[in-house]
Design an enzyme around this catalytic site. Sequence first.
Site, PDB file in Angstrom:
ATOM      1  N   SER A 187      -5.192  27.717 -70.728  1.00 28.03           N
ATOM      2  CA  SER A 187      -5.687  26.361 -70.520  1.00 28.03           C
ATOM      3  C   SER A 187      -4.528  25.438 -70.141  1.00 28.03           C
ATOM      4  O   SER A 187      -3.882  25.646 -69.123  1.00 28.03           O
ATOM      5  CB  SER A 187      -6.440  25.889 -71.770  1.00 28.03           C
TER       6      SER A 187
ATOM      7  N   HIS B   4     -10.320  27.252 -66.815  1.00 29.43           N
ATOM      8  CA  HIS B   4     -11.746  27.009 -67.127  1.00 29.43           C
ATOM      9  C   HIS B   4     -12.535  26.933 -65.821  1.00 29.43           C
ATOM     10  O   HIS B   4     -13.372  26.047 -65.635  1.00 29.43           O
ATOM     11  CB  HIS B   4     -11.907  25.698 -67.912  1.00 29.43           C
TER      12      HIS B   4
ATOM     13  N   GLU C 203     -12.680  31.073 -67.630  1.00 30.27           N
ATOM     14  CA  GLU C 203     -12.623  31.136 -69.091  1.00 30.27           C
ATOM     15  C   GLU C 203     -12.807  32.576 -69.557  1.00 30.27           C
ATOM     16  O   GLU C 203     -13.625  33.321 -69.016  1.00 30.27           O
ATOM     17  CB  GLU C 203     -13.727  30.270 -69.708  1.00 30.27           C
TER      18      GLU C 203
END
EC number: 3.4.15.6
Length: 330
Positions: A161, A214, A245
């Site tokens: 992330s 993501h 993800e």
Amino acid sequence: MKTLLRLLLAALVLFAPPAASARPEPAYSYYEIGDLAAKRSGATAPALMLVGGGDWDYTAFRWFAERAGHGHIVVLRASGEGQAGEEIYNQVGGVASVRTIVFHSRAASTDPRVLAILAKADGIFLAGGDQANYVRYWKGTPVARALDAHVRAGRPIGGTSAGLAILGGTGYGAMDGGSIDSPAALADPGGPAVTLVTGFLHMPRLAHVVTDTHFARRDRLGRLIAFVAKARLHDPRAVGLGVDEGAALCVEADGKAKLHTPPGGHAWLVQPAAPARIRVGRPLDWNGVKITGIGPEGALDLNTLRVTRPAFTGVAEVSGGKLIGAPGPK
């Protein structure tokens, strides 16, 4: 009587101990698990683990632990506590210890203890959170130089992330106070909300790569195209690499990368054919943007950007800030 009381009150004030001064907030928090004195059981190897966020693929993390010689891992973050370290040690396994440093300010980036821990790390993992804090706390500091030195020494580094967002040669720093979405980025890629950061970290084979995370779940193909368009103003070779993800793109020392992912996950390679014309306050128009999907059956060579056995491929365009004809998984 009143005079006596006034004298007693004055004496109490005069001889009262000074009020305790407020303690300054610590620059960082520290957590550890495992045996810090244990010897590493294997040799370290250069490696990159590019994780798209969300739940971890433990197969990828065990690959990372092996590249770290089953030794001592250091997790860096700017929010949360030590849970990621506990998950690596207890659920992933195969490591001697995990130390976690949670940064609360830029001051921690010059702390001798922090730098000593990084210097001894067999593997370093950059956790998720807000990458703007990583930019504020680490860019241009001894911590950034320590991360570069760790990689030069032939030891693995990974990020998920926000931790992945800062690994590219150009990164989205989220310095606009939020996380811009695809429609807003395509509507004004040259504007102040597309806050790209350069000269932060220097990862092997990522010098001309803009990363994003993501990816499919948050519909970020459009914004990555916008990031690449703006990045090409200073780097004509810039390309984009998005990771879904739950997926992790594991890059070996030779630059060959394989994807570990649950069903349906991909990495996305964005390769424009020409420079973009960007005008502040105007939407993007751009033709010939090649999109290639990397699945678990394929592979990416970061030396040549060649994808073998692509999951999907096609050419998209952006017209008036609208993404048209983008390929994707079927």
